[in-house]
Design a protein around this motif. Structure first.
Motif, PDB file in Angstrom:
ATOM      1  N   GLU A   1       0.842  -1.186   0.000  1.00  0.00           N
ATOM      2  CA  GLU A   1       0.000   0.000   0.000  1.00  0.00           C
ATOM      3  C   GLU A   1       0.886   1.248   0.000  1.00  0.00           C
ATOM      4  O   GLU A   1       1.901   1.302   0.687  1.00  0.00           O
ATOM      5  CB  GLU A   1      -0.845  -0.050   1.273  1.00  0.00           C
ATOM      6  CG  GLU A   1      -1.895   0.989   1.399  1.00  0.00           C
ATOM      7  CD  GLU A   1      -2.808   0.636   2.570  1.00  0.00           C
ATOM      8  OE1 GLU A   1      -3.866   0.053   2.314  1.00  0.00           O
ATOM      9  OE2 GLU A   1      -2.432   0.934   3.716  1.00  0.00           O
TER      10      GLU A   1
ATOM     11  N   TRP B   1      -0.416   7.936   1.986  1.00  0.00           N
ATOM     12  CA  TRP B   1      -1.325   9.002   1.559  1.00  0.00           C
ATOM     13  C   TRP B   1      -0.490  10.159   1.025  1.00  0.00           C
ATOM     14  O   TRP B   1       0.548  10.496   1.604  1.00  0.00           O
ATOM     15  CB  TRP B   1      -2.168   9.493   2.727  1.00  0.00           C
ATOM     16  CG  TRP B   1      -3.257   8.561   3.129  1.00  0.00           C
ATOM     17  CD1 TRP B   1      -3.261   7.719   4.192  1.00  0.00           C
ATOM     18  CD2 TRP B   1      -4.515   8.384   2.478  1.00  0.00           C
ATOM     19  NE1 TRP B   1      -4.444   7.025   4.242  1.00  0.00           N
ATOM     20  CE2 TRP B   1      -5.230   7.410   3.190  1.00  0.00           C
ATOM     21  CE3 TRP B   1      -5.106   8.956   1.347  1.00  0.00           C
ATOM     22  CZ2 TRP B   1      -6.512   7.004   2.830  1.00  0.00           C
ATOM     23  CZ3 TRP B   1      -6.376   8.542   0.983  1.00  0.00           C
ATOM     24  CH2 TRP B   1      -7.065   7.585   1.718  1.00  0.00           C
TER      25      TRP B   1
ATOM     26  N   THR C   1      -7.229   2.665  -6.281  1.00  0.00           N
ATOM     27  CA  THR C   1      -6.846   3.978  -5.766  1.00  0.00           C
ATOM     28  C   THR C   1      -7.848   4.355  -4.688  1.00  0.00           C
ATOM     29  O   THR C   1      -9.053   4.281  -4.892  1.00  0.00           O
ATOM     30  CB  THR C   1      -6.868   5.024  -6.895  1.00  0.00           C
ATOM     31  OG1 THR C   1      -5.922   4.646  -7.895  1.00  0.00           O
ATOM     32  CG2 THR C   1      -6.522   6.409  -6.360  1.00  0.00           C
ATOM     33  N   GLU C   2      -7.328   4.734  -3.532  1.00  0.00           N
ATOM     34  CA  GLU C   2      -8.179   5.161  -2.425  1.00  0.00           C
ATOM     35  C   GLU C   2      -8.093   6.673  -2.326  1.00  0.00           C
ATOM     36  O   GLU C   2      -6.998   7.239  -2.389  1.00  0.00           O
ATOM     37  CB  GLU C   2      -7.692   4.506  -1.124  1.00  0.00           C
ATOM     38  CG  GLU C   2      -8.566   4.788   0.065  1.00  0.00           C
ATOM     39  CD  GLU C   2      -8.142   4.004   1.290  1.00  0.00           C
ATOM     40  OE1 GLU C   2      -9.021   3.570   2.032  1.00  0.00           O
ATOM     41  OE2 GLU C   2      -6.923   3.810   1.499  1.00  0.00           O
TER      42      GLU C   2
ATOM     43  N   ARG D   1      -9.618  10.345  -0.290  1.00  0.00           N
ATOM     44  CA  ARG D   1     -10.318  10.883   0.881  1.00  0.00           C
ATOM     45  C   ARG D   1     -11.141  12.073   0.390  1.00  0.00           C
ATOM     46  O   ARG D   1     -10.598  13.157   0.161  1.00  0.00           O
ATOM     47  CB  ARG D   1      -9.359  11.301   1.976  1.00  0.00           C
ATOM     48  CG  ARG D   1     -10.144  11.852   3.136  1.00  0.00           C
ATOM     49  CD  ARG D   1      -9.519  11.873   4.489  1.00  0.00           C
ATOM     50  NE  ARG D   1      -8.938  10.705   5.062  1.00  0.00           N
ATOM     51  CZ  ARG D   1      -9.552   9.938   5.975  1.00  0.00           C
ATOM     52  NH1 ARG D   1     -10.798  10.163   6.312  1.00  0.00           N
ATOM     53  NH2 ARG D   1      -8.913   8.945   6.532  1.00  0.00           N
TER      54      ARG D   1
ATOM     55  N   PRO E   1     -12.429   7.441   3.790  1.00  0.00           N
ATOM     56  CA  PRO E   1     -11.840   7.178   2.476  1.00  0.00           C
ATOM     57  C   PRO E   1     -12.704   6.232   1.654  1.00  0.00           C
ATOM     58  O   PRO E   1     -13.454   5.423   2.204  1.00  0.00           O
ATOM     59  CB  PRO E   1     -10.490   6.541   2.789  1.00  0.00           C
ATOM     60  CG  PRO E   1     -10.404   6.384   4.249  1.00  0.00           C
ATOM     61  CD  PRO E   1     -11.633   6.915   4.883  1.00  0.00           C
TER      62      PRO E   1
ATOM     63  N   SER F   1     -12.594   3.637  -1.960  1.00  0.00           N
ATOM     64  CA  SER F   1     -11.788   2.927  -2.964  1.00  0.00           C
ATOM     65  C   SER F   1     -12.702   2.534  -4.122  1.00  0.00           C
ATOM     66  O   SER F   1     -13.226   1.416  -4.153  1.00  0.00           O
ATOM     67  CB  SER F   1     -11.135   1.681  -2.360  1.00  0.00           C
ATOM     68  OG  SER F   1     -10.244   2.013  -1.344  1.00  0.00           O
TER      69      SER F   1
ATOM     70  N   HIS G   1      -4.779  10.864  -1.655  1.00  0.00           N
ATOM     71  CA  HIS G   1      -5.070   9.575  -2.285  1.00  0.00           C
ATOM     72  C   HIS G   1      -3.862   8.668  -2.128  1.00  0.00           C
ATOM     73  O   HIS G   1      -2.772   9.109  -1.757  1.00  0.00           O
ATOM     74  CB  HIS G   1      -5.440   9.753  -3.763  1.00  0.00           C
ATOM     75  CG  HIS G   1      -4.336  10.293  -4.605  1.00  0.00           C
ATOM     76  ND1 HIS G   1      -3.967  11.641  -4.588  1.00  0.00           N
ATOM     77  CD2 HIS G   1      -3.508   9.696  -5.490  1.00  0.00           C
ATOM     78  CE1 HIS G   1      -2.964  11.831  -5.424  1.00  0.00           C
ATOM     79  NE2 HIS G   1      -2.662  10.663  -5.979  1.00  0.00           N
TER      80      HIS G   1
ATOM     81  N   ARG H   1      -3.874   1.297  -3.016  1.00  0.00           N
ATOM     82  CA  ARG H   1      -3.985   0.217  -2.034  1.00  0.00           C
ATOM     83  C   ARG H   1      -3.069  -0.936  -2.458  1.00  0.00           C
ATOM     84  O   ARG H   1      -2.604  -0.991  -3.596  1.00  0.00           O
ATOM     85  CB  ARG H   1      -5.431  -0.276  -1.934  1.00  0.00           C
ATOM     86  CG  ARG H   1      -6.457   0.770  -1.510  1.00  0.00           C
ATOM     87  CD  ARG H   1      -6.294   1.248  -0.067  1.00  0.00           C
ATOM     88  NE  ARG H   1      -6.175   0.187   0.880  1.00  0.00           N
ATOM     89  CZ  ARG H   1      -7.151  -0.305   1.635  1.00  0.00           C
ATOM     90  NH1 ARG H   1      -8.358   0.196   1.572  1.00  0.00           N
ATOM     91  NH2 ARG H   1      -6.918  -1.289   2.470  1.00  0.00           N
TER      92      ARG H   1
END
Length: 133
Positions: free
Chosen positions: A25, A28, A62-63, A65, A91, A93, A110, A113
């Motif tokens: 991962e 951020w 892609t995660e 917020r 967040p 995904s 972002h 993950r």
């Protein structure tokens, strides 16, 4: 080289981001700074992610917020205030199908993950557009 468009935006950059099988991962991050750190300004740079394969929970989505582009002017202070005010959003995904697009302000927090698959790479075409000024 930036390419002009007829609507006030230009193509600033293009790349392919690859998450290999077993990739960890990411941390951020934001992809760029605010024009003015004292006042929030409208979006001036956009990221457009085009997955070249279907994004799954296993291959490293892609995660993002949501709303964090407002916080990243002074991240530590503004995140703390958002937590105290209970306005910090969870967040997300998004599981984006191949050929679709994920579009977000490049000041948004972002990360990629982890890719927990044994053999599936996750390539994403990334286009970055900026206001022409």
């Amino acid at each position: 080289m930036a390419e002009p468009t007829n609507n006030g935006w230009r193509l600033l950059g293009r790349s392919v981001v690859m998450s290999l099988p077993g990739a960890a991962e990411q941390q951020w991050h934001v992809d760029g700074a605010h024009v003015d750190v004292a006042t929030h300004r409208p979006c001036h740079v956009l990221n457009v992610f085009f997955p070249l394969v279907d994004i799954t929970p296993e291959n490293g989505p892609t995660e993002v917020r949501p709303g964090s582009h407002y916080l990243s002017r002074d991240l530590a202070k503004m995140m703390l205030l958002a937590k105290l005010r209970k306005t910090l959003r969870a967040p997300l995904s998004p599981l984006v199908p191949a050929g679709s697009a994920l579009v977000f302000d490049y000041r948004t927090l972002h990360r990629g993950r982890a890719n927990t698959t044994a053999s599936e790479s996750r390539p994403v075409l990334v286009l970055t557009f900026a206001k022409s000024w």
